[in-house]
Design a protein around this motif. Sequence first.
Motif, PDB file in Angstrom:
ATOM      1  N   TYR A 137       0.873  -1.277   0.115  1.00  0.00           N
ATOM      2  CA  TYR A 137       0.078   0.031   0.004  1.00  0.00           C
ATOM      3  C   TYR A 137       0.848   1.276   0.099  1.00  0.00           C
ATOM      4  O   TYR A 137       2.122   1.149   0.518  1.00  0.00           O
ATOM      5  N   PHE A 138       0.245   2.325  -0.423  1.00  0.00           N
ATOM      6  CA  PHE A 138       0.955   3.513  -0.514  1.00  0.00           C
ATOM      7  C   PHE A 138      -0.382   4.583  -0.413  1.00  0.00           C
ATOM      8  O   PHE A 138      -0.872   4.891  -1.307  1.00  0.00           O
ATOM      9  N   GLU A 139      -0.409   4.960   0.922  1.00  0.00           N
ATOM     10  CA  GLU A 139      -1.696   5.852   1.100  1.00  0.00           C
ATOM     11  C   GLU A 139      -1.479   7.125   1.867  1.00  0.00           C
ATOM     12  O   GLU A 139      -0.280   7.160   2.478  1.00  0.00           O
ATOM     13  N   LEU A 140      -2.158   8.140   1.999  1.00  0.00           N
ATOM     14  CA  LEU A 140      -2.498   9.308   2.543  1.00  0.00           C
ATOM     15  C   LEU A 140      -3.288   9.057   3.595  1.00  0.00           C
ATOM     16  O   LEU A 140      -4.464   8.751   3.499  1.00  0.00           O
ATOM     17  N   VAL A 141      -2.585   9.785   4.795  1.00  0.00           N
ATOM     18  CA  VAL A 141      -3.719   9.499   6.071  1.00  0.00           C
ATOM     19  C   VAL A 141      -3.687  10.922   6.913  1.00  0.00           C
ATOM     20  O   VAL A 141      -2.713  11.601   6.665  1.00  0.00           O
ATOM     21  N   GLU A 142      -4.912  11.145   7.505  1.00  0.00           N
ATOM     22  CA  GLU A 142      -4.830  12.145   8.506  1.00  0.00           C
ATOM     23  C   GLU A 142      -4.142  11.653   9.591  1.00  0.00           C
ATOM     24  O   GLU A 142      -4.242  10.614  10.188  1.00  0.00           O
ATOM     25  N   THR A 143      -3.098  12.463  10.132  1.00  0.00           N
ATOM     26  CA  THR A 143      -1.789  11.886  11.089  1.00  0.00           C
ATOM     27  C   THR A 143      -2.392  11.411  12.435  1.00  0.00           C
ATOM     28  O   THR A 143      -2.338  10.380  12.830  1.00  0.00           O
ATOM     29  N   GLU A 144      -3.393  12.257  13.014  1.00  0.00           N
ATOM     30  CA  GLU A 144      -3.744  12.045  14.290  1.00  0.00           C
ATOM     31  C   GLU A 144      -4.786  10.964  14.532  1.00  0.00           C
ATOM     32  O   GLU A 144      -4.976   9.893  15.239  1.00  0.00           O
ATOM     33  N   LYS A 145      -5.980  10.874  13.739  1.00  0.00           N
ATOM     34  CA  LYS A 145      -7.000   9.980  13.602  1.00  0.00           C
ATOM     35  C   LYS A 145      -6.897   8.912  12.664  1.00  0.00           C
ATOM     36  O   LYS A 145      -7.297   7.818  13.091  1.00  0.00           O
ATOM     37  N   PHE A 146      -5.730   8.861  12.000  1.00  0.00           N
ATOM     38  CA  PHE A 146      -5.488   7.868  11.122  1.00  0.00           C
ATOM     39  C   PHE A 146      -6.644   7.224  10.350  1.00  0.00           C
ATOM     40  O   PHE A 146      -6.951   6.265  10.029  1.00  0.00           O
ATOM     41  N   THR A 147      -7.123   8.511   9.485  1.00  0.00           N
ATOM     42  CA  THR A 147      -8.180   8.040   8.328  1.00  0.00           C
ATOM     43  C   THR A 147      -7.494   8.242   7.206  1.00  0.00           C
ATOM     44  O   THR A 147      -6.712   9.383   6.991  1.00  0.00           O
ATOM     45  N   VAL A 148      -7.927   7.414   6.196  1.00  0.00           N
ATOM     46  CA  VAL A 148      -7.703   7.566   4.943  1.00  0.00           C
ATOM     47  C   VAL A 148      -7.997   8.702   3.987  1.00  0.00           C
ATOM     48  O   VAL A 148      -9.159   8.980   4.274  1.00  0.00           O
ATOM     49  N   MET A 149      -7.143   9.441   3.403  1.00  0.00           N
ATOM     50  CA  MET A 149      -7.364  10.947   2.707  1.00  0.00           C
ATOM     51  C   MET A 149      -7.340  10.518   1.284  1.00  0.00           C
ATOM     52  O   MET A 149      -6.322   9.884   0.664  1.00  0.00           O
ATOM     53  N   ASN A 150      -8.492  10.955   0.605  1.00  0.00           N
ATOM     54  CA  ASN A 150      -8.480  10.833  -1.082  1.00  0.00           C
ATOM     55  C   ASN A 150      -7.743  11.833  -1.690  1.00  0.00           C
ATOM     56  O   ASN A 150      -7.501  11.940  -2.932  1.00  0.00           O
ATOM     57  N   SER A 151      -7.442  13.022  -0.840  1.00  0.00           N
ATOM     58  CA  SER A 151      -6.810  14.174  -1.512  1.00  0.00           C
ATOM     59  C   SER A 151      -6.105  15.011  -0.557  1.00  0.00           C
ATOM     60  O   SER A 151      -6.396  14.793   0.725  1.00  0.00           O
ATOM     61  N   PHE A 152      -5.167  15.866  -0.598  1.00  0.00           N
ATOM     62  CA  PHE A 152      -4.276  16.292   0.017  1.00  0.00           C
ATOM     63  C   PHE A 152      -5.177  17.605   0.572  1.00  0.00           C
ATOM     64  O   PHE A 152      -5.383  18.473  -0.544  1.00  0.00           O
ATOM     65  N   ASP A 153      -5.201  18.088   1.794  1.00  0.00           N
ATOM     66  CA  ASP A 153      -5.589  19.285   2.382  1.00  0.00           C
ATOM     67  C   ASP A 153      -4.763  19.918   3.261  1.00  0.00           C
ATOM     68  O   ASP A 153      -4.450  19.334   4.362  1.00  0.00           O
ATOM     69  N   SER A 154      -4.162  21.119   2.966  1.00  0.00           N
ATOM     70  CA  SER A 154      -2.699  21.634   3.694  1.00  0.00           C
ATOM     71  C   SER A 154      -3.193  21.922   5.029  1.00  0.00           C
ATOM     72  O   SER A 154      -2.464  22.263   5.849  1.00  0.00           O
ATOM     73  N   SER A 155      -4.674  22.254   5.177  1.00  0.00           N
ATOM     74  CA  SER A 155      -4.973  22.728   6.671  1.00  0.00           C
ATOM     75  C   SER A 155      -5.324  21.552   7.465  1.00  0.00           C
ATOM     76  O   SER A 155      -5.355  21.657   8.805  1.00  0.00           O
ATOM     77  N   GLN A 156      -4.878  20.228   7.197  1.00  0.00           N
ATOM     78  CA  GLN A 156      -4.907  19.028   8.029  1.00  0.00           C
ATOM     79  C   GLN A 156      -3.607  18.460   8.182  1.00  0.00           C
ATOM     80  O   GLN A 156      -2.767  18.469   7.352  1.00  0.00           O
ATOM     81  N   LYS A 157      -3.180  18.082   9.398  1.00  0.00           N
ATOM     82  CA  LYS A 157      -1.855  17.317   9.353  1.00  0.00           C
ATOM     83  C   LYS A 157      -2.018  15.913   8.571  1.00  0.00           C
ATOM     84  O   LYS A 157      -2.900  14.908   9.053  1.00  0.00           O
ATOM     85  N   ALA A 158      -1.320  15.788   7.894  1.00  0.00           N
ATOM     86  CA  ALA A 158      -1.340  14.626   6.831  1.00  0.00           C
ATOM     87  C   ALA A 158       0.168  13.840   6.623  1.00  0.00           C
ATOM     88  O   ALA A 158       1.206  14.598   7.068  1.00  0.00           O
ATOM     89  N   SER A 159      -0.058  12.301   6.748  1.00  0.00           N
ATOM     90  CA  SER A 159       1.228  11.801   6.496  1.00  0.00           C
ATOM     91  C   SER A 159       1.065  10.765   5.465  1.00  0.00           C
ATOM     92  O   SER A 159      -0.109  10.394   5.039  1.00  0.00           O
ATOM     93  N   ILE A 160       2.220  10.315   4.548  1.00  0.00           N
ATOM     94  CA  ILE A 160       2.182   9.123   3.631  1.00  0.00           C
ATOM     95  C   ILE A 160       2.650   7.969   4.174  1.00  0.00           C
ATOM     96  O   ILE A 160       3.575   8.083   5.021  1.00  0.00           O
ATOM     97  N   CYS A 161       1.840   6.940   3.972  1.00  0.00           N
ATOM     98  CA  CYS A 161       2.440   5.625   4.759  1.00  0.00           C
ATOM     99  C   CYS A 161       2.467   4.683   3.498  1.00  0.00           C
ATOM    100  O   CYS A 161       1.805   4.528   2.523  1.00  0.00           O
TER     101      CYS A 161
END
Length: 282
Positions: free
Chosen positions: A240-264
Amino acid sequence: MQVFYTGAEWQKNWLHALQSHKIIGFVPTMGALHEGHLDLIRNSKKSSDITVVSIFVNPIQFNNQEDFDKYPVLIQQDLKLLEKENVDFVFMPKLETMYPEKPSISIQFGELETILEGEFRPGHFSGVGIIVSKLFHIIRPHQAFFGQKDLQQVAVIKRLVADLSFPVEIITVPTRREEDGLALSSRNLRLNSEERAKSLILYKSLCSAKNELLEGTNWLEVRNQIQQRFEEEPLAKLEYFELVETEKFTVMNSFDSSQKASICVAAYIGNIRLIDNLPINP
Protein backbone atom coordinates in the motif's frame (compact mmCIF):
# COMPACT_ATOMS: atom_id res chain seq x y z
CA MET A 1 20.46 -1.60 35.95
CA GLN A 2 18.10 -4.15 37.42
CA VAL A 3 16.53 -6.95 35.37
CA PHE A 4 13.24 -8.45 36.54
CA TYR A 5 11.11 -11.24 35.09
CA THR A 6 7.71 -11.04 36.79
CA GLY A 7 5.25 -8.41 37.91
CA ALA A 8 5.75 -9.44 41.52
CA GLU A 9 9.44 -8.53 41.30
CA TRP A 10 8.53 -5.08 40.02
CA GLN A 11 5.88 -4.40 42.67
CA LYS A 12 8.22 -3.16 45.41
CA ASN A 13 10.04 -0.85 42.99
CA TRP A 14 6.74 0.57 41.76
CA LEU A 15 5.61 1.20 45.33
CA HIS A 16 8.89 2.96 46.10
CA ALA A 17 8.51 5.13 42.99
CA LEU A 18 4.92 5.95 43.96
CA GLN A 19 5.87 6.91 47.51
CA SER A 20 8.76 9.03 46.21
CA HIS A 21 6.48 10.80 43.69
CA LYS A 22 8.72 9.71 40.85
CA ILE A 23 7.61 9.68 37.20
CA ILE A 24 7.92 6.26 35.54
CA GLY A 25 8.72 6.21 31.83
CA PHE A 26 8.20 3.00 29.88
CA VAL A 27 9.62 1.82 26.55
CA PRO A 28 8.12 -1.49 25.34
CA THR A 29 10.27 -3.33 22.78
CA MET A 30 10.68 -6.74 21.18
CA GLY A 31 14.47 -6.53 21.45
CA ALA A 32 17.02 -6.46 18.60
CA LEU A 33 17.55 -2.88 19.70
CA HIS A 34 18.83 -0.13 17.42
CA GLU A 35 19.25 3.64 17.58
CA GLY A 36 15.53 4.13 17.06
CA HIS A 37 14.84 2.29 20.32
CA LEU A 38 17.62 4.22 22.02
CA ASP A 39 15.94 7.48 20.96
CA LEU A 40 12.82 6.33 22.82
CA ILE A 41 14.90 5.52 25.88
CA ARG A 42 16.71 8.87 25.80
CA ASN A 43 13.41 10.70 25.56
CA SER A 44 12.14 8.75 28.54
CA LYS A 45 15.23 9.57 30.58
CA LYS A 46 14.80 13.27 29.83
CA SER A 47 11.20 13.47 31.00
CA SER A 48 10.95 10.66 33.57
CA ASP A 49 12.66 9.89 36.86
CA ILE A 50 12.72 6.13 36.25
CA THR A 51 12.96 4.39 32.87
CA VAL A 52 11.72 0.83 32.40
CA VAL A 53 12.36 -1.05 29.14
CA SER A 54 10.64 -4.33 28.32
CA ILE A 55 11.97 -6.98 25.95
CA PHE A 56 9.37 -9.50 24.83
CA VAL A 57 8.72 -10.92 21.38
CA ASN A 58 4.94 -11.07 21.40
CA PRO A 59 3.75 -14.14 19.46
CA ILE A 60 0.09 -13.14 19.17
CA GLN A 61 0.80 -10.02 17.09
CA PHE A 62 2.44 -12.05 14.32
CA ASN A 63 0.04 -13.30 11.67
CA ASN A 64 2.93 -15.04 9.91
CA GLN A 65 4.58 -17.83 11.93
CA GLU A 66 7.73 -17.71 9.80
CA ASP A 67 8.11 -14.01 10.56
CA PHE A 68 7.89 -14.78 14.29
CA ASP A 69 10.35 -17.66 14.03
CA LYS A 70 12.90 -15.48 12.22
CA TYR A 71 12.58 -12.44 14.46
CA PRO A 72 16.13 -11.64 15.68
CA VAL A 73 16.84 -12.39 19.35
CA LEU A 74 19.94 -10.58 20.62
CA ILE A 75 19.46 -10.53 24.40
CA GLN A 76 23.07 -10.10 25.52
CA GLN A 77 23.71 -7.38 22.97
CA ASP A 78 20.48 -5.65 23.97
CA LEU A 79 21.36 -5.72 27.68
CA LYS A 80 24.76 -4.19 27.00
CA LEU A 81 23.14 -1.36 25.06
CA LEU A 82 20.60 -0.76 27.83
CA GLU A 83 23.28 -0.72 30.50
CA LYS A 84 25.28 1.79 28.46
CA GLU A 85 22.17 4.01 28.28
CA ASN A 86 21.82 3.81 32.09
CA VAL A 87 18.35 2.29 31.94
CA ASP A 88 17.00 1.75 35.45
CA PHE A 89 14.97 -1.44 34.96
CA VAL A 90 14.56 -4.08 32.26
CA PHE A 91 11.50 -6.34 32.20
CA MET A 92 12.16 -9.63 30.38
CA PRO A 93 9.18 -11.91 31.01
CA LYS A 94 9.03 -15.48 29.79
CA LEU A 95 6.27 -16.53 27.43
CA GLU A 96 4.43 -18.44 30.17
CA THR A 97 4.51 -15.34 32.39
CA MET A 98 2.66 -13.22 29.85
CA TYR A 99 0.47 -16.01 28.49
CA PRO A 100 -0.17 -18.81 31.02
CA GLU A 101 -2.90 -19.80 28.58
CA LYS A 102 -3.70 -18.74 25.04
CA PRO A 103 -5.80 -15.54 25.27
CA SER A 104 -9.49 -16.14 24.66
CA ILE A 105 -10.28 -12.47 24.11
CA SER A 106 -9.56 -10.12 21.23
CA ILE A 107 -9.59 -6.33 21.03
CA GLN A 108 -11.32 -4.63 18.14
CA PHE A 109 -10.22 -1.20 16.92
CA GLY A 110 -12.93 -0.46 14.38
CA GLU A 111 -11.77 1.04 11.09
CA LEU A 112 -8.17 1.22 12.31
CA GLU A 113 -7.87 -2.55 11.94
CA THR A 114 -9.41 -2.68 8.45
CA ILE A 115 -7.02 -0.32 6.66
CA LEU A 116 -3.30 -0.42 5.78
CA GLU A 117 -1.54 -2.62 8.36
CA GLY A 118 -4.89 -3.86 9.65
CA GLU A 119 -5.93 -5.02 6.18
CA PHE A 120 -2.68 -6.82 5.41
CA ARG A 121 -2.02 -8.18 8.91
CA PRO A 122 -5.38 -9.42 10.24
CA GLY A 123 -5.36 -9.86 14.01
CA HIS A 124 -2.10 -7.94 14.40
CA PHE A 125 -3.53 -4.98 16.29
CA SER A 126 -5.57 -7.17 18.60
CA GLY A 127 -2.31 -8.86 19.58
CA VAL A 128 -0.66 -5.47 20.05
CA GLY A 129 -3.57 -4.24 22.16
CA ILE A 130 -3.49 -7.30 24.42
CA ILE A 131 0.26 -7.21 25.10
CA VAL A 132 0.35 -3.43 25.62
CA SER A 133 -2.59 -3.70 28.03
CA LYS A 134 -0.78 -6.42 29.98
CA LEU A 135 2.44 -4.40 30.10
CA PHE A 136 0.62 -1.25 31.21
CA HIS A 137 -1.11 -3.20 33.98
CA ILE A 138 2.21 -4.64 35.19
CA ILE A 139 4.48 -1.59 34.89
CA ARG A 140 1.84 1.12 35.56
CA PRO A 141 3.89 3.87 33.90
CA HIS A 142 3.07 7.56 33.82
CA GLN A 143 4.50 7.92 30.31
CA ALA A 144 5.06 5.44 27.47
CA PHE A 145 7.20 6.08 24.40
CA PHE A 146 6.55 4.80 20.87
CA GLY A 147 8.23 5.43 17.52
CA GLN A 148 6.60 7.41 14.73
CA LYS A 149 7.74 4.76 12.23
CA ASP A 150 4.84 2.61 13.45
CA LEU A 151 2.35 5.44 13.00
CA GLN A 152 -0.77 3.27 12.80
CA GLN A 153 0.31 1.38 15.90
CA VAL A 154 0.61 4.70 17.73
CA ALA A 155 -2.96 5.54 16.71
CA VAL A 156 -4.14 2.12 17.92
CA ILE A 157 -2.41 2.52 21.30
CA LYS A 158 -3.82 6.02 21.77
CA ARG A 159 -7.29 4.59 21.09
CA LEU A 160 -6.61 1.77 23.57
CA VAL A 161 -5.55 4.25 26.26
CA ALA A 162 -8.56 6.50 25.65
CA ASP A 163 -11.15 3.73 25.53
CA LEU A 164 -9.83 1.78 28.54
CA SER A 165 -8.85 4.86 30.58
CA PHE A 166 -5.24 3.88 31.14
CA PRO A 167 -3.61 6.66 33.22
CA VAL A 168 -0.60 6.94 30.91
CA GLU A 169 0.60 9.63 28.52
CA ILE A 170 1.59 8.36 25.08
CA ILE A 171 4.61 10.18 23.64
CA THR A 172 5.56 9.75 19.98
CA VAL A 173 9.23 10.02 19.02
CA PRO A 174 10.31 10.88 15.43
CA THR A 175 11.62 8.12 13.16
CA ARG A 176 15.38 7.53 13.28
CA ARG A 177 16.92 6.91 9.86
CA GLU A 178 20.17 5.74 8.35
CA GLU A 179 22.23 8.39 6.57
CA ASP A 180 20.67 7.38 3.25
CA GLY A 181 17.15 7.67 4.64
CA LEU A 182 16.17 4.06 5.37
CA ALA A 183 14.06 3.91 8.54
CA LEU A 184 15.74 1.88 11.27
CA SER A 185 14.02 -1.44 11.88
CA SER A 186 14.99 -4.78 13.39
CA ARG A 187 13.89 -6.32 10.08
CA ASN A 188 16.72 -4.50 8.29
CA LEU A 189 19.09 -7.10 9.78
CA ARG A 190 17.53 -9.67 7.45
CA LEU A 191 18.20 -7.74 4.23
CA ASN A 192 21.10 -8.90 2.06
CA SER A 193 23.30 -6.28 0.38
CA GLU A 194 21.23 -6.09 -2.80
CA GLU A 195 17.95 -5.90 -0.89
CA ARG A 196 19.41 -3.23 1.39
CA ALA A 197 20.23 -1.06 -1.63
CA LYS A 198 16.80 -1.57 -3.19
CA SER A 199 15.00 -0.88 0.10
CA LEU A 200 15.60 2.84 -0.40
CA ILE A 201 12.68 2.83 -2.83
CA LEU A 202 10.39 3.26 0.20
CA TYR A 203 11.98 6.44 1.52
CA LYS A 204 12.66 7.91 -1.93
CA SER A 205 9.03 7.33 -2.91
CA LEU A 206 7.79 9.03 0.27
CA CYS A 207 10.02 12.06 -0.34
CA SER A 208 9.03 12.28 -4.00
CA ALA A 209 5.32 12.05 -3.18
CA LYS A 210 5.60 14.68 -0.44
CA ASN A 211 7.32 17.12 -2.80
CA GLU A 212 4.72 16.53 -5.51
CA LEU A 213 1.85 17.15 -3.10
CA LEU A 214 3.40 20.35 -1.79
CA GLU A 215 3.78 21.54 -5.38
CA GLY A 216 0.07 20.99 -5.95
CA THR A 217 -0.03 17.68 -7.82
CA ASN A 218 -3.23 15.67 -7.35
CA TRP A 219 -2.84 12.84 -4.83
CA LEU A 220 -4.25 10.10 -7.07
CA GLU A 221 -1.80 11.09 -9.78
CA VAL A 222 1.05 11.01 -7.27
CA ARG A 223 0.06 7.56 -6.04
CA ASN A 224 -0.17 6.21 -9.59
CA GLN A 225 3.37 7.45 -10.27
CA ILE A 226 4.67 5.69 -7.16
CA GLN A 227 2.87 2.45 -7.98
CA GLN A 228 4.49 2.53 -11.42
CA ARG A 229 7.89 3.05 -9.80
CA PHE A 230 7.43 -0.07 -7.68
CA GLU A 231 6.23 -2.12 -10.65
CA GLU A 232 9.51 -1.30 -12.39
CA GLU A 233 11.61 -2.65 -9.49
CA PRO A 234 11.74 -6.49 -9.61
CA LEU A 235 12.84 -6.89 -5.98
CA ALA A 236 10.02 -4.72 -4.60
CA LYS A 237 6.36 -5.59 -4.15
CA LEU A 238 4.14 -2.73 -2.98
CA GLU A 239 1.29 -3.51 -0.57
CA TYR A 240 0.00 0.00 0.00
CA PHE A 241 0.90 3.65 -0.50
CA GLU A 242 -1.69 5.81 1.22
CA LEU A 243 -2.32 9.33 2.47
CA VAL A 244 -3.73 9.54 6.01
CA GLU A 245 -4.82 12.17 8.49
CA THR A 246 -2.02 11.86 11.02
CA GLU A 247 -3.83 12.00 14.36
CA LYS A 248 -7.03 10.04 13.71
CA PHE A 249 -5.35 7.88 11.07
CA THR A 250 -8.16 8.06 8.53
CA VAL A 251 -7.43 7.55 4.84
CA MET A 252 -7.56 10.74 2.74
CA ASN A 253 -8.44 10.79 -0.96
CA SER A 254 -6.94 14.23 -1.52
CA PHE A 255 -4.36 16.41 0.17
CA ASP A 256 -5.67 19.25 2.33
CA SER A 257 -2.90 21.50 3.63
CA SER A 258 -5.10 22.61 6.52
CA GLN A 259 -4.96 19.08 8.00
CA LYS A 260 -1.99 17.22 9.42
CA ALA A 261 -1.29 14.48 6.92
CA SER A 262 1.24 11.69 6.47
CA ILE A 263 2.08 9.30 3.65
CA CYS A 264 2.37 5.63 4.63
CA VAL A 265 3.96 2.78 2.71
CA ALA A 266 4.42 -0.97 3.11
CA ALA A 267 6.32 -3.16 0.69
CA TYR A 268 8.25 -6.39 0.42
CA ILE A 269 11.88 -6.14 -0.56
CA GLY A 270 12.66 -9.70 -1.47
CA ASN A 271 10.99 -11.65 1.33
CA ILE A 272 11.31 -8.90 3.94
CA ARG A 273 8.33 -6.70 4.66
CA LEU A 274 9.16 -3.07 5.49
CA ILE A 275 6.97 -0.12 6.48
CA ASP A 276 7.62 3.60 6.66
CA ASN A 277 5.81 6.93 6.71
CA LEU A 278 6.54 10.60 6.25
CA PRO A 279 4.62 13.58 7.68
CA ILE A 280 3.78 16.22 5.10
CA ASN A 281 2.93 19.05 7.47
CA PRO A 282 3.91 18.02 11.02
